[in-house]
Design a protein around this motif. Structure first.
Motif, short mmCIF file in Angstrom:
data_model
loop_
_atom_site.label_atom_id
_atom_site.label_comp_id
_atom_site.label_asym_id
_atom_site.label_seq_id
_atom_site.Cartn_x
_atom_site.Cartn_y
_atom_site.Cartn_z
N VAL A 17 -0.95 -1.94 20.99
CA VAL A 17 -2.07 -1.17 20.45
C VAL A 17 -3.08 -2.15 19.89
CG1 VAL A 17 -2.82 0.46 18.66
CG2 VAL A 17 -0.65 0.85 19.88
N VAL A 18 -4.35 -1.99 20.27
CA VAL A 18 -5.42 -2.82 19.73
C VAL A 18 -6.26 -1.94 18.80
CG1 VAL A 18 -7.41 -4.27 20.21
CG2 VAL A 18 -5.46 -4.26 21.80
N LYS A 19 -6.36 -2.36 17.56
CA LYS A 19 -7.09 -1.61 16.54
C LYS A 19 -8.37 -2.38 16.21
CE LYS A 19 -6.05 0.77 12.20
NZ LYS A 19 -4.94 1.06 11.24
N ARG A 20 -9.52 -1.77 16.47
CA ARG A 20 -10.81 -2.38 16.17
C ARG A 20 -11.47 -1.59 15.04
NH1 ARG A 20 -10.34 -2.61 21.76
NH2 ARG A 20 -10.40 -4.74 22.61
N TYR A 21 -11.89 -2.30 14.03
CA TYR A 21 -12.36 -1.66 12.80
C TYR A 21 -13.86 -1.39 12.85
CZ TYR A 21 -7.78 -2.96 11.16
OH TYR A 21 -6.42 -3.09 11.03
N ILE A 22 -14.23 -0.19 12.46
CA ILE A 22 -15.63 0.20 12.36
C ILE A 22 -16.18 -0.19 11.00
CG2 ILE A 22 -17.25 2.14 12.44
CD1 ILE A 22 -15.16 3.62 14.13
N ASP A 23 -15.35 0.03 9.98
CA ASP A 23 -15.73 -0.28 8.60
C ASP A 23 -14.63 -1.14 8.00
OD1 ASP A 23 -16.48 -0.34 5.96
OD2 ASP A 23 -16.29 1.80 5.61
N TRP A 24 -15.02 -2.25 7.42
CA TRP A 24 -14.02 -3.12 6.80
C TRP A 24 -14.48 -3.54 5.41
CZ3 TRP A 24 -16.64 -3.92 11.32
CH2 TRP A 24 -17.59 -4.95 11.38
N SER A 25 -15.20 -2.62 4.74
CA SER A 25 -15.75 -2.91 3.42
C SER A 25 -14.68 -3.10 2.35
CB SER A 25 -16.71 -1.79 2.99
OG SER A 25 -16.05 -0.54 2.96
N ARG A 26 -13.49 -2.51 2.57
CA ARG A 26 -12.39 -2.67 1.61
C ARG A 26 -11.38 -3.71 2.10
NH1 ARG A 26 -12.33 2.71 2.47
NH2 ARG A 26 -10.19 2.60 3.29
N GLY A 27 -11.79 -4.51 3.06
CA GLY A 27 -10.89 -5.53 3.59
C GLY A 27 -9.78 -4.95 4.43
N GLU A 28 -10.06 -3.84 5.12
CA GLU A 28 -9.01 -3.14 5.87
C GLU A 28 -8.25 -4.02 6.86
OE1 GLU A 28 -11.97 0.20 4.83
OE2 GLU A 28 -11.99 -1.96 5.21
N PRO A 29 -8.90 -4.80 7.71
CA PRO A 29 -8.12 -5.60 8.66
C PRO A 29 -7.27 -6.67 7.98
CG PRO A 29 -10.45 -6.12 8.82
CD PRO A 29 -10.35 -4.91 7.97
N TYR A 30 -7.78 -7.25 6.91
CA TYR A 30 -7.01 -8.25 6.18
C TYR A 30 -5.80 -7.63 5.51
CZ TYR A 30 -11.26 -10.95 6.86
OH TYR A 30 -12.33 -11.60 7.44
N ARG A 31 -5.98 -6.45 4.94
CA ARG A 31 -4.87 -5.73 4.31
C ARG A 31 -3.78 -5.41 5.35
NH1 ARG A 31 -5.74 -3.55 -0.66
NH2 ARG A 31 -7.87 -3.62 -1.49
N GLU A 32 -4.23 -4.89 6.49
CA GLU A 32 -3.26 -4.48 7.49
C GLU A 32 -2.49 -5.67 8.06
OE1 GLU A 32 -2.52 -1.02 10.60
OE2 GLU A 32 -4.62 -1.46 10.14
#
Length: 272
Positions: A17-32
């Motif tokens: 699964v490839v997850k591409r972030y639209i909004d990362w203002s809360r650091g979503e990709p780094y958190r995940e």
């Protein structure tokens, strides 16, 4: 039924699964990515296996393994699924504290929830004409004026890695193996275990299914003090949803008629 505004696009492939972030203002990709690495090391097979991260790309993207199963939302929940959910949570909450403390605080936790409920109450939302919803609204407002919510912020227990999102769609049932795995870690981080349990049991997605919170909590080892804190957070989370379900509430357009009454009934039961 309520849906969050999507913060990502999902590309589901045969094994990944490839997850591409639209909004990362809360650091979503780094958190995940941070959570997936901790999970993969300490509790492998509880969450997707992290494969590759492009955290500095625009948009950021994470590639992870694809897990089998279906989400525990929108259908009756069996005793086997409840037992498997409790087991998954137990594994998650046993990750060593030293690993958890290296993570950032979750984006949604006790302080944020208490502050949000107080903001909502200050805005004087219209509870609507349903007597039950109005009663629950009043009891919740009265409770928030006490010191109880502030006491919930004092956590005497070690932190846990938490999803910080109680949406039941984040729990994936693998019927072939009889286990539950957890997905969508973009809000995750260091959090309060009691809050995590309150968020799961009272998230509005529970109205789109039949997960019995008492049956679930009965299978989780809680001290009497922890159980009291869980109940307090259940009140807080249910009240937060109720305050958003009035005639002009932000959650009202995304939920079927009668949702406010169902949340009100649950909240009054928690105050009973």
């Amino acid at each position: 039924m309520t849906t969050r505004f999507h913060t990502h696009h999902i590309d589901i492939r045969e094994n990944t699964v490839v997850k591409r972030y639209i909004d990362w203002s809360r650091g979503e990709p780094y958190r995940e990515w941070a959570a997936l690495k901790v999970l993969d090391f300490h509790v492998p097979d509880l969450a997707p296996h992290p494969i590759h991260a492009d955290l500095d790309a625009t948009p950021p993207a994470i590639t992870m393994s694809r897990l089998p199963g279906r989400v525990l939302r929108g259908e009756p929940t069996t005793s086997a699924q409840i037992e498997a959910t409790a087991h998954a949570l137990d594994r998650l909450h046993r990750i060593p504290t030293r690993a958890v403390t290296e993570l950032d605080p979750a984006s949604w936790g006790p302080e944020a929830a208490v502050a949000k409920v107080r903001r909502l109450i200050h805005a004087r939302p219209d509870p609507g004409s349903d007597p039950l919803a109005r009663q629950a609204h009043q009891e919740g407002t009265t409770w928030m004026a006490t010191t109880d919510p502030d006491h919930l912020l004092d956590n005497p227990y070690p932190p846990v890695l938490g999803l910080a999102d109680g949406n039941h769609a984040n729990f994936l049932w693998d019927g072939q193996r009889g286990c539950v795995r957890l997905i969508d870690w973009e809000d995750s981080g260091r959090n309060d275990r009691a809050f995590e349990l309150g968020e799961l049991t009272e998230h509005i997605s529970r109205t789109d299914g039949t997960l019995d919170p008492e049956a679930l909590l009965a299978q989780i080892d809680l001290t009497p003090r922890e159980a009291m804190r869980v109940r307090g957070f259940r009140r807080l989370v249910a009240l937060c949803w109720l305050l958003q379900l009035g005639p002009t509430g932000a959650a009202t357009p995304h939920n079927p008629p009668g949702t406010a009454r169902r949340v009100a009934e649950r909240l009054l039961n928690l105050f009973g």
